[in-house]
Motif scaffolding. Structure first.
Motif, PDB file in Angstrom:
ATOM      1  N   PHE A  99       9.578  -7.000  50.672  1.00 29.87           N
ATOM      2  CA  PHE A  99      10.848  -7.732  50.484  1.00 29.87           C
ATOM      3  C   PHE A  99      11.206  -8.562  51.712  1.00 29.87           C
ATOM      4  CE2 PHE A  99      12.202  -3.846  52.495  1.00 29.87           C
ATOM      5  CZ  PHE A  99      13.310  -4.185  53.232  1.00 29.87           C
ATOM      6  N   LEU A 100      10.718  -8.124  52.889  1.00 31.18           N
ATOM      7  CA  LEU A 100      10.997  -8.929  54.077  1.00 31.18           C
ATOM      8  C   LEU A 100      10.114 -10.169  54.128  1.00 31.18           C
ATOM      9  CD1 LEU A 100      11.617  -6.161  56.730  1.00 31.18           C
ATOM     10  CD2 LEU A 100      13.258  -7.799  55.810  1.00 31.18           C
ATOM     11  N   LYS A 101       8.918 -10.071  53.515  1.00 33.03           N
ATOM     12  CA  LYS A 101       8.090 -11.274  53.420  1.00 33.03           C
ATOM     13  C   LYS A 101       8.770 -12.306  52.536  1.00 33.03           C
ATOM     14  CE  LYS A 101       3.550  -9.323  54.141  1.00 33.03           C
ATOM     15  NZ  LYS A 101       2.604  -8.540  53.378  1.00 33.03           N
ATOM     16  N   ILE A 102       9.393 -11.808  51.455  1.00 26.82           N
ATOM     17  CA  ILE A 102      10.148 -12.724  50.589  1.00 26.82           C
ATOM     18  C   ILE A 102      11.264 -13.372  51.407  1.00 26.82           C
ATOM     19  CG2 ILE A 102      11.621 -12.865  48.536  1.00 26.82           C
ATOM     20  CD1 ILE A 102       9.053 -12.101  47.511  1.00 26.82           C
ATOM     21  N   ALA A 103      11.917 -12.551  52.245  1.00 22.33           N
ATOM     22  CA  ALA A 103      13.019 -13.072  53.057  1.00 22.33           C
ATOM     23  C   ALA A 103      12.521 -14.168  54.004  1.00 22.33           C
ATOM     24  CB  ALA A 103      13.661 -11.936  53.847  1.00 22.33           C
ATOM     25  N   VAL A 104      11.348 -13.950  54.625  1.00 21.77           N
ATOM     26  CA  VAL A 104      10.785 -14.973  55.515  1.00 21.77           C
ATOM     27  C   VAL A 104      10.489 -16.237  54.719  1.00 21.77           C
ATOM     28  CG1 VAL A 104       8.815 -15.572  56.969  1.00 21.77           C
ATOM     29  CG2 VAL A 104       9.832 -13.318  57.144  1.00 21.77           C
ATOM     30  N   LEU A 105       9.928 -16.044  53.527  1.00 24.06           N
ATOM     31  CA  LEU A 105       9.593 -17.196  52.683  1.00 24.06           C
ATOM     32  C   LEU A 105      10.845 -18.015  52.379  1.00 24.06           C
ATOM     33  CD1 LEU A 105       7.248 -18.509  51.069  1.00 24.06           C
ATOM     34  CD2 LEU A 105       8.071 -17.258  49.100  1.00 24.06           C
TER      35      LEU A 105
END
Lengths: 471, 137
Positions: A143-149
């Motif tokens: 979910f943090l990768k989504i946030a970075v994206l």
């Protein structure tokens, strides 16, 4: 006692600036300040963390608050995260500089920083607790990768909207910045999902691990570097523009295919060995172009010209680009050599020179320029920044030299002669220890730099607070 | 102006070539179906952050041995014992290799067995001489 205190105070809080010239940075450019400052802070943290980690590698029994795996994951993620922050800040700043227009949304740029900072700190927190996604450089939870994206998309949107609103899309700098800003989320997207086959996993992973650095972020960084040269008035604007497009074209055309040098042994077909090595050879061309420009700027600049120190950061970056990405990278891209060097400390040496030496220094150059451009700096500050530059560079050089020796021994003894891995690794201890020494010098330099920059920015605020306290 | 369009065209063309080359090279791999146990093993590999010390296909940490071919050279029982009752790791005196329970260890080995079947095109290289074999202790 009081004198001693005063001396200590002078040591830690000397006057860093003499006066602030009347502010000429637009509000949009001011939005880039926090990005620039954060790069220095994270660099300081990174150096200390990495040195501790390298010590932990040699003495695993030492009491450590983090496991080695967590520490390394944090180190790797930091090494991408702070250059990313710096590049975003630099892109905002120099886009405004190049177009003379305000950003589409200054508020978005400002809040974007706090959003990305929060995301980055959350990633570090999760990694420290051992919650990892377990893919090198992409350890952040899903979910943090989504946030970075999302953060990257917001950044790209803000730039695109600015360019469209002001009808400057096809201006050379703008087109390069835009293409790079759009590429980074595009390359990030395929890597955030779970892939079951390790070959596919690695193929996708290098879209970020290689192509962010050598593709999108490098484009942003070269634009920033070119704009920096123009703003420092060491190279003509017209010349810089031409160089920029040349360089950008070469970076991209060879850069995409040069990702092939990561695809030699991971279960992909043999044709990557041919096109990967040829394209990696071509990649040296933009490096040489950049070095030539830097050389010309030293030759052409007027007498008694005192440059902004950012120029020295830029020279350091060019030097490490030639040595690390150019020479060693070229050597490593030769398949017959890579067959023995793959997965040894050679890779580590190359990664440190390319990621910090070239890319990190370029980001630091832009961040330093952004923060100090409008200030007249005191000699103390200048001396300390020079000292920290010497420490960073000599620390990095020592570190990399040790890693190359270690890599050579590993390739020869482990791969070449077929000795046991652990036996060979024990033989490397003296070099790894010396690497830690280099790391410590580096970390000290990084800490000094971070300290100077924070004090430089915080001093005016502290002065404000004090003057309101004492009427 | 014209240079800018040329540049954009170059990006699109090279991005297309690159995507095509990637698709071409992983097409056969995408068709492979891996047993569910091996996929579960990959999740265990990732959750435990094994890659921070070990390399797989040569990518990963430098602190410990490459595991691409480990199941081909070492017996399964030995590896399960290693993972469930981990020994002290040299050069440490106390620090042990992280432990897994038996089920996790079995899944992880299922995964590594699949990995060892990947055709890595001549990597790792055979040693220069045959007198000192790779697993010599």
């Amino acid at each position: 006692m009081l004198v001693l205190l005063k001396m200590i105070k002078k040591l830690f809080f000397p006057r860093r600036y003499q006066e602030k010239t009347t502010g000429q940075d637009t509000p949009s450019q001011k939005a880039a300040y926090p990005y620039a400052l954060a790069t220095f802070l994270f660099l300081g943290l990174q150096g200390i963390l990495a040195t501790a980690g390298s010590l932990h590698l040699i003495f695993p029994d030492l009491p450590a608050p983090l496991t080695f795996a967590s520490g390394r994951a944090m180190h790797l993620n930091l090494s991408i995260f702070w250059p990313l922050l710096g590049v975003i800040g630099g892109a905002y700043y120099f886009l405004v500089e190049a177009t003379d227009r305000e950003l589409y949304s200054i508020r978005l740029a400002g809040w974007g920083f706090w959003y990305l900072l929060g995301t980055g700190l959350a990633i570090l927190g999760f990694l420290a607790l051992g919650k990892t996604d377990g893919r090198e450089y992409l350890e952040a939870p899903f979910f943090l990768k989504i946030a970075v994206l999302i953060g990257l998309l917001v950044f790209a949107f803000n730039l695109l909207a600015t360019a469209i609103q002001n009808r400057v899309v096809v201006q050379p700098e703008v087109v390069v910045i835009l293409s790079a800003a759009l590429l980074s989320p595009l390359l990030y997207l395929p890597t955030i999902f779970f892939v079951s086959h390790p070959t596919v996993d690695d193929v996708l992973r290098f879209l970020v691990v290689h192509l962010w650095e050598e593709g999108s972020l490098e484009l942003l960084a070269t634009t920033i570097g070119a704009a920096l040269l123009a703003s420092l008035k060491v190279a003509g604007r017209q010349k810089v523009k031409r160089l920029l497009l040349w360089e950008a074209g070469l970076v991209l055309t060879s850069g995409f295919i040069a990702t092939g040098h990561h695809y030699y042994w991971i279960g992909t077909p043999d044709f990557w060995k041919v096109i990967g090595s040829v394209a990696s050879g071509l990649q040296v061309v933009p490096v040489v172009l950049l070095a030539l420009t830097a050389w010309q700027t030293t030759a052409n600049r007027p007498r008694n010209f005192t440059p902004n120190l950012a120029l020295y950061f830029f020279y350091a970056s060019v030097f490490w680009n030639v040595v690390g990405a150019g020479l060693l990278g070229f050597l490593l891209a030769i398949p017959t050599f890579n067959r023995y060097a793959h997965g040894t400390y050679f890779t580590s040496a190359h990664a440190h020179m390319a990621l910090f030496g070239f890319f990190g220094f370029l980001v630091l150059a832009s961040s330093y320029f952004i923060l100090t451009r409008r200030r007249r700096l005191s000699p103390t500050h200048v001396r300390r920044i020079k000292l920290s530059l010497v420490m960073l560079n000599s620390g990095l050089a020592l570190m990399v030299a040790c890693l190359i020796i270690a890599g050579f021994l590993q390739s020869y003894l482990w791969r070449g002669l077929g000795m046991d891995f652990t036996q060979v690794h024990l033989l490397l201890t003296p070099y790894l220890l010396l690497r830690t020494v280099g790391g410590a010098i580096f970390a000290a330099g990084g800490f000094l730099l971070a300290w100077e920059m924070v004090s430089l920015v915080l001093k005016p605020w502290l002065a404000l607070l004090l003057s309101s306290g004492e009427p | 102006m014209r240079a800018a369009w040329l540049y954009l065209a170059a990006i699109v063309i090279f991005l297309a070539i690159f995507t095509g080359a990637i698709y071409f090279s992983i097409r056969s791999v995408l068709e492979e179906t891996w047993p569910r146990e091996a996929v579960a093993g990959k999740k265990i590999w990732q959750e435990n952050g094994c890659v921070e010390c070990h390399t797989l296909l040569g990518n990963g940490g430098y602190a410990a041995v490459d595991l691409t071919r480990i199941t081909a050279t070492t017996g399964r029982e030995e590896l399960v014992t290693f993972l469930t009752q981990p020994p002290v790791m040299r050069p440490a005196r106390r620090q042990r290799h992280p432990a897994l329970d038996r089920e996790e260890a079995e899944r992880l080995l299922d995964y590594l067995e699949q990995v060892s079947k990947i055709d890595t095109r001549g990597w790792p290289p055979p040693p220069f001489t045959r007198t000192n074999p790779a697993q010599g202790e």
